[in-house]
Design a protein around this motif. Structure first.
Motif, short mmCIF file in Angstrom:
data_model
loop_
_atom_site.label_atom_id
_atom_site.label_comp_id
_atom_site.label_asym_id
_atom_site.label_seq_id
_atom_site.Cartn_x
_atom_site.Cartn_y
_atom_site.Cartn_z
N LYS A 77 29.12 84.03 67.07
CA LYS A 77 28.26 83.72 65.93
C LYS A 77 28.58 84.70 64.81
CE LYS A 77 24.38 81.87 68.60
NZ LYS A 77 22.93 82.03 68.92
N ARG A 78 29.37 84.25 63.86
CA ARG A 78 29.85 85.16 62.82
C ARG A 78 28.71 85.71 61.98
NH1 ARG A 78 35.71 83.86 60.66
NH2 ARG A 78 34.95 85.32 59.12
N GLU A 79 27.60 84.97 61.92
CA GLU A 79 26.49 85.45 61.12
C GLU A 79 25.69 86.54 61.84
OE1 GLU A 79 25.03 81.88 63.48
OE2 GLU A 79 26.84 82.51 62.39
N ASP A 80 26.01 86.77 63.11
CA ASP A 80 25.32 87.82 63.87
C ASP A 80 25.99 89.16 63.61
OD1 ASP A 80 23.89 89.34 65.63
OD2 ASP A 80 24.85 88.55 67.42
N PHE B 295 24.75 100.55 59.57
CA PHE B 295 26.06 99.94 59.40
C PHE B 295 26.00 98.41 59.47
CE2 PHE B 295 27.57 104.22 60.45
CZ PHE B 295 28.60 104.34 59.53
N ILE B 296 24.92 97.85 59.98
CA ILE B 296 24.83 96.39 60.08
C ILE B 296 24.87 95.77 58.69
CG2 ILE B 296 23.37 94.46 60.77
CD1 ILE B 296 22.31 96.20 63.04
N GLU B 297 24.02 96.24 57.80
CA GLU B 297 23.98 95.70 56.44
C GLU B 297 25.29 95.98 55.72
OE1 GLU B 297 22.46 93.44 53.45
OE2 GLU B 297 21.57 93.80 55.44
N PHE B 298 25.91 97.13 56.03
CA PHE B 298 27.19 97.48 55.41
C PHE B 298 28.26 96.47 55.78
CE2 PHE B 298 31.29 99.75 55.81
CZ PHE B 298 31.49 100.05 54.47
N TYR B 299 28.37 96.12 57.05
CA TYR B 299 29.37 95.13 57.48
C TYR B 299 29.05 93.76 56.89
CZ TYR B 299 32.25 97.78 60.73
OH TYR B 299 33.16 98.65 61.26
N VAL C 182 29.45 103.65 49.19
CA VAL C 182 28.50 103.34 50.26
C VAL C 182 29.06 103.78 51.61
CG1 VAL C 182 27.31 101.47 51.48
CG2 VAL C 182 27.50 101.42 48.98
N PHE C 183 30.34 103.50 51.86
CA PHE C 183 30.98 103.90 53.12
C PHE C 183 30.96 105.42 53.25
CE2 PHE C 183 34.69 102.21 55.97
CZ PHE C 183 33.98 102.60 57.08
N ASP C 184 31.24 106.11 52.17
CA ASP C 184 31.21 107.57 52.14
C ASP C 184 29.83 108.08 52.55
OD1 ASP C 184 31.42 110.27 51.60
OD2 ASP C 184 31.74 110.04 49.45
N ARG C 185 28.79 107.54 51.94
CA ARG C 185 27.43 108.00 52.22
C ARG C 185 27.02 107.73 53.66
NH1 ARG C 185 25.98 105.53 47.38
NH2 ARG C 185 24.72 103.98 48.50
N LEU C 186 27.40 106.58 54.18
CA LEU C 186 27.05 106.24 55.55
C LEU C 186 27.71 107.19 56.55
CD1 LEU C 186 27.18 102.33 55.56
CD2 LEU C 186 25.15 103.78 55.71
#
Length: 663
Positions: free
Chosen positions: A9-12, A94-98, A227-231
């Protein structure tokens, strides 16, 4: 039994908790599966603990960072690698980031002509057993799904599909390497020193744009690189120098930066009149770089250019690990592996009958008249293959352990449903399994690693299941052999040396072997004195999270108080760790330990009630009534978070871990 192909499920996007933020090198009892389940229930508004999840995992904290749980695994005989377990709160971030930036991740990893391991697409398929209850599952070290073969992966092991080599050894066995060997005369192998420790997190924005652009646009806070840097900072105590080692997301972060290094090297060499794939070739696998040229002078120029390009991003080469070869491109280690493969082929010829009518049919074993003699002669051949080089035996031992484990696993799987009524055939199979067990335990004892401890765990499970099905009268005999071999491993000088060198902290390899032995049953329990060698139970020593949960799992209810002293020490350490949990929202070790303690069926009710009260105070939640606490405790006991407390679930953990890559 064949598997059926399923579509992810790509939306997961929450599935990254299973693939990107989790760490491979953890105890056999540990996984993110329970964590993922709890988060999915929360997303569906069906969570058993919505208030706890909101406060612990979602609500912003004034600190703006979390502190990972650091621990060590064996790198080789003399050194360790420090890995980290990210706080669950940071993993959720990281979920929202991806979800927002997975396409930018792919774009950031698509610009190198040199890289041979990079994400190339979002994974879409995996394989699942048609009957999940069957014990005949195949354990294949697939690691990360290769793009062209990702549909052959039975379990979801990575969010992305990868190009083009998911393991480094596959490059050296590839047609690409053979082609380069024919074309070029010189081969240099380079290593980036302390690669992940050297990463400067701000350099992600330099790589995606350029250093000057990034410094002049610091206010662009919502850009992909920023954003990646901050995470990455927030997951690591707001550190900008170095990133956590272990999760796949760290490899992706580093890959984006190193792809820009690759681009700069390519441009600099073009300015010097050198054309890629014509005058030279470079291949890079994460932090390992390989140079192919027709002259040493060209290699020296390329080395200098690579050095300069790396320093722009605060990396350095490890000069002591630079290797220079001329054709044929064979190192001491590769020569030893080649010789070991020949010896292993000869060994399998002695173990199996020749049957050419059906290659897919289960192989028939030969009778081994003298296991000791066969094992001794084979080990002597391995030593001979490694003569003249100090580092080769560890590599050879790891290789032979892996292929031997796979040999036994494959044999048990293919023969699990076979009709083995013939006494002579059962005797042959018994000798074969005993021989492989003795071989893999010997190699693991000499060179224990996290990978080998996982293999040992799978081998123990498969061998015991096979005997229970086909030779139940000998099931105690195979358990007795495993028990003896394990005790010899714990008594070995190598184990004692490793424990001493690691400042009394238990090695992951020792914990994994202890956990695997739980499956032997109560009649083959380790002596308390042996456990005291594995884990320091002195009052002045506070055990780590992994040590505590591993001991609680192994000891279980302990109704006869056999391990009272050890369990008391584990509970004492647990209480010490969780005495002050005011930093629960940022401290990874405390968050993992608390959630596992509340789901542990082996702790006293009073201890868990007190922990529930402390958790509510730490999270500024209303203190529940006695009735509410009792209900909460029962809910926590129903489902695992990170540690599985049931032996039956270890089989699934083992199969999953066999597919994942190690650092």
């Amino acid at each position: 039994m064949r598997g059926s192909r399923r579509r992810v499920k790509r939306e997961d996007f929450s599935r990254i908790l299973l693939t990107e933020t989790a760490t491979y090198d953890v105890p056999l009892t540990f996984s993110n599966l329970g964590f993922y389940w709890h988060w999915k229930k929360f997303e569906e508004n069906k969570s058993l603990f919505p208030d706890v999840i909101i406060k612990l995992l979602i609500e912003n904290d004034s600190k703006g960072y979390t502190i990972p749980f650091h621990y060590k695994v064996r790198k080789n005989e003399t050194s360790y690698r420090q890995l980290a377990l990210i706080h669950p709160k940071s993993q959720i971030s990281f979920i929202e980031f991806y979800k927002k930036f997975d396409s930018q991740i792919l774009l950031g990893c698509s610009g190198s002509r040199f890289s041979i391991r990079y994400p190339s697409a979002v994974g879409s398929k995996y394989y699942s057993r048609e009957n999940p209850d069957t014990p005949t599952s195949k354990y294949k070290s697939r690691g990360i799904a290769a793009a062209e073969h990702e549909t052959a992966t039975r379990y979801l092991t990575s969010y992305f599909a990868y190009q083009s080599h998911t393991r480094l050894h596959r490059f050296f066995d590839s047609s690409d390497f053979r082609r380069l060997e024919k074309k070029f005369m010189c081969f240099w192998s380079l290593d980036i020193a302390r690669c992940f420790d050297s990463v400067y997190t701000h350099s992600i924005t330099w790589a995606l744009k350029n250093k000057g652009f990034s410094k002049n646009h610091r206010s662009v806070a919502n850009a992909f690189g920023a954003v990646f840097d901050r995470l990455m900072q927030a997951a690591n105590y707001n550190e900008t120098a170095g990133i956590i080692i272990g999760p796949e997301v760290s490899r992706i972060f580093t890959e984006i930066i190193l792809q820009e290094v690759d681009h700069n090297v390519l441009a600099a060499l073009e300015e010097r009149g050198l054309t890629a794939e014509k005058d030279y070739a470079i291949r890079r696998y994460v932090d390992d770089m390989f140079i192919f040229t027709s002259a040493e002078s060209s290699s020296q120029i390329i080395l200098s250019v690579i050095n300069d390009a790396l320093k722009e991003y605060k990396f350095n080469l490890n000069a002591s690990k630079t290797k220079k070869l001329t054709r044929p491109f064979i190192t001491d280690q590769s020569r030893a592996i080649t010789l070991a493969k020949l010896s292993y082929k000869a060994l399998t010829d002695k173990l199996f009958q020749v049957d050419g009518h059906d290659p897919s049919a289960p192989r028939k074993t030969k009778y081994i008249f003298n296991r000791h003699h066969l094992l001794t002669s084979f080990l002597l051949e391995l030593k001979a293959a490694c003569s003249g080089t100090e580092d080769s035996y560890a590599v050879v031992a790891g290789y032979i352990l892996a292929v031997s484990s796979n040999l036994l696993i494959g044999f048990c799987d293919k023969n699990y449903t076979a009709d083995l009524d013939d006494d002579k055939e059962r005797a042959r199979n018994r000798q074969f399994i005993f021989f492989i067990l003795e071989l893999v335990f010997h190699l693991h004892t000499l060179h224990p690693t996290s990978n080998s401890s996982v293999k040992i765990g799978i081998v123990i499970q498969r061998a015991c299941a096979f005997f229970e099905t086909h030779m139940p009268e000998d099931s105690n005999a195979v358990r007795s052999l495993i028990y003896t071999l394990a005790n010899e491993s714990f008594e070995s000088g190598g184990f004692a040396s490793a424990s001493k060198d690691n400042d009394n902290a238990s090695t992951l390899e020792a914990l994994n072997l202890m956990i695997a032995l739980k499956g032997l049953g109560d009649n083959f329990s380790l002596a308390q004195q042996v456990i005291e060698k594995i884990v320091d139970i002195r009052k002045e020593y506070t055990m780590s999270y992994f040590e505590i949960v591993a001991l609680l799992y192994y000891i279980g209810h302990d109704k006869d108080k056999i391990y009272k002293k050890v369990k008391d020490a584990a509970v004492r350490s647990l209480k010490q760790k969780l005495d002050d949990i005011s930093d629960l929202k940022i401290n990874s070790e405390k968050a993992h330990l608390l959630l596992d303690a509340l789901s542990c069926p082996y702790l006293e009710e009073a201890t868990q009630i007190r922990l529930i009260q402390k958790m509510h105070l730490a999270l500024a939640l209303p203190i529940p009534t006695a009735l509410e606490i009792s209900a909460l405790r029962n809910q926590f006991l129903r489902f695992q978070w990170f540690t599985t407390w049931r032996s039956v679930d270890i089989v699934n953990n083992l199969e999953k871990k066999a597919l994942l890559p190690s650092y």
